[in-house]
Motif scaffolding. Structure first.
Motif, PDB file in Angstrom:
ATOM      1  N   VAL A 174       3.943   5.467  -5.734  1.00  0.00           N
ATOM      2  CA  VAL A 174       3.847   5.451  -7.200  1.00  0.00           C
ATOM      3  C   VAL A 174       2.759   6.405  -7.672  1.00  0.00           C
ATOM      4  CG1 VAL A 174       3.215   4.014  -9.180  1.00  0.00           C
ATOM      5  CG2 VAL A 174       4.824   3.146  -7.484  1.00  0.00           C
ATOM      6  N   LEU A 175       1.592   6.375  -7.016  1.00  0.00           N
ATOM      7  CA  LEU A 175       0.513   7.281  -7.395  1.00  0.00           C
ATOM      8  C   LEU A 175       0.913   8.742  -7.185  1.00  0.00           C
ATOM      9  CD1 LEU A 175      -2.660   5.420  -6.103  1.00  0.00           C
ATOM     10  CD2 LEU A 175      -1.972   5.794  -8.474  1.00  0.00           C
ATOM     11  N   GLY A 176       1.582   9.024  -6.097  1.00  0.00           N
ATOM     12  CA  GLY A 176       2.045  10.387  -5.836  1.00  0.00           C
ATOM     13  C   GLY A 176       3.047  10.837  -6.889  1.00  0.00           C
ATOM     14  N   LEU A 212       0.821  -1.208   0.000  1.00  0.00           N
ATOM     15  CA  LEU A 212       0.000   0.000   0.000  1.00  0.00           C
ATOM     16  C   LEU A 212       0.859   1.262   0.000  1.00  0.00           C
ATOM     17  CD1 LEU A 212      -2.913  -0.922   2.437  1.00  0.00           C
ATOM     18  CD2 LEU A 212      -3.034  -0.536  -0.016  1.00  0.00           C
ATOM     19  N   VAL A 213       1.923   1.262   0.780  1.00  0.00           N
ATOM     20  CA  VAL A 213       2.829   2.416   0.811  1.00  0.00           C
ATOM     21  C   VAL A 213       3.488   2.597  -0.560  1.00  0.00           C
ATOM     22  CG1 VAL A 213       4.984   3.285   1.806  1.00  0.00           C
ATOM     23  CG2 VAL A 213       3.219   2.327   3.295  1.00  0.00           C
ATOM     24  N   ALA A 214       3.888   1.491  -1.181  1.00  0.00           N
ATOM     25  CA  ALA A 214       4.502   1.567  -2.510  1.00  0.00           C
ATOM     26  C   ALA A 214       3.498   2.116  -3.521  1.00  0.00           C
ATOM     27  CB  ALA A 214       5.014   0.196  -2.942  1.00  0.00           C
ATOM     28  N   CYS A 215       2.256   1.683  -3.467  1.00  0.00           N
ATOM     29  CA  CYS A 215       1.215   2.188  -4.377  1.00  0.00           C
ATOM     30  C   CYS A 215       1.003   3.685  -4.166  1.00  0.00           C
ATOM     31  CB  CYS A 215      -0.100   1.440  -4.147  1.00  0.00           C
ATOM     32  SG  CYS A 215      -0.110  -0.221  -4.841  1.00  0.00           S
ATOM     33  N   TRP A 255       2.572  13.832  -9.544  1.00  0.00           N
ATOM     34  CA  TRP A 255       3.546  14.922  -9.651  1.00  0.00           C
ATOM     35  C   TRP A 255       3.998  15.102 -11.106  1.00  0.00           C
ATOM     36  CZ3 TRP A 255       9.026  14.571 -10.468  1.00  0.00           C
ATOM     37  CH2 TRP A 255       9.692  15.808 -10.338  1.00  0.00           C
ATOM     38  N   ILE A 256       4.264  13.997 -11.804  1.00  0.00           N
ATOM     39  CA  ILE A 256       4.678  14.057 -13.212  1.00  0.00           C
ATOM     40  C   ILE A 256       3.548  14.629 -14.069  1.00  0.00           C
ATOM     41  CG2 ILE A 256       5.233  12.645 -15.232  1.00  0.00           C
ATOM     42  CD1 ILE A 256       6.863  10.847 -13.404  1.00  0.00           C
TER      43      ILE A 256
END
Length: 121
Positions: A27-29, A21-24, A33-34
């Motif tokens: 990645v979503l953040g 969940l932290v990795a997701c 940002w991009i």
């Protein structure tokens, strides 16, 4: 004796699920940002292009005005040229008529002179 229940731990998530969940979220953040930075770049580019379009439209309007002005000048010059040409043609016709009249008078004088010479001979 074991307590009542099915033998599971008390409401703790497994560390693997928590790490996923932290990795997701990371990645979503990162993707957000991009996408946000690309959006800002594209908005900036759109503003630049709109400015170029406005300048081009203004330049086009100025060119249209100059074109219309030059066409008016050209039309005036054509009218003046037509007037000058018609005046020239009229003068040419007048000179031709005067030439023809003088020629007729001179031919008449020659003929009269020849008759006079014959009579005198």
């Amino acid at each position: 004796m074991m307590g009542l229940g099915n033998g599971r731990r008390s409401m703790k998530s497994p560390p693997l699920v928590l790490a996923a969940l932290v990795a997701c979220i990371i990645v979503l953040g990162f993707n957000y940002w991009i996408a946000s930075s690309r959006s800002v770049d594209l908005q900036t580019r759109i503003m630049e292009l709109e400015g170029r379009v406005r300048r081009a439209a203004a330049e086009r309007g100025a060119v249209e005005l100059k074109k219309n002005e030059f066409q008016g000048e050209l039309e005036k010059q054509r009218e003046q040229l037509d007037k000058i040409q018609s005046s020239h043609n009229f003068q040419l016709e007048s000179v031709n008529k005067l030439y023809q009249d003088e020629k007729a008078v001179l031919v008449n004088n020659i003929t009269t002179g020849e008759r006079l010479i014959r009579v005198l001979q």
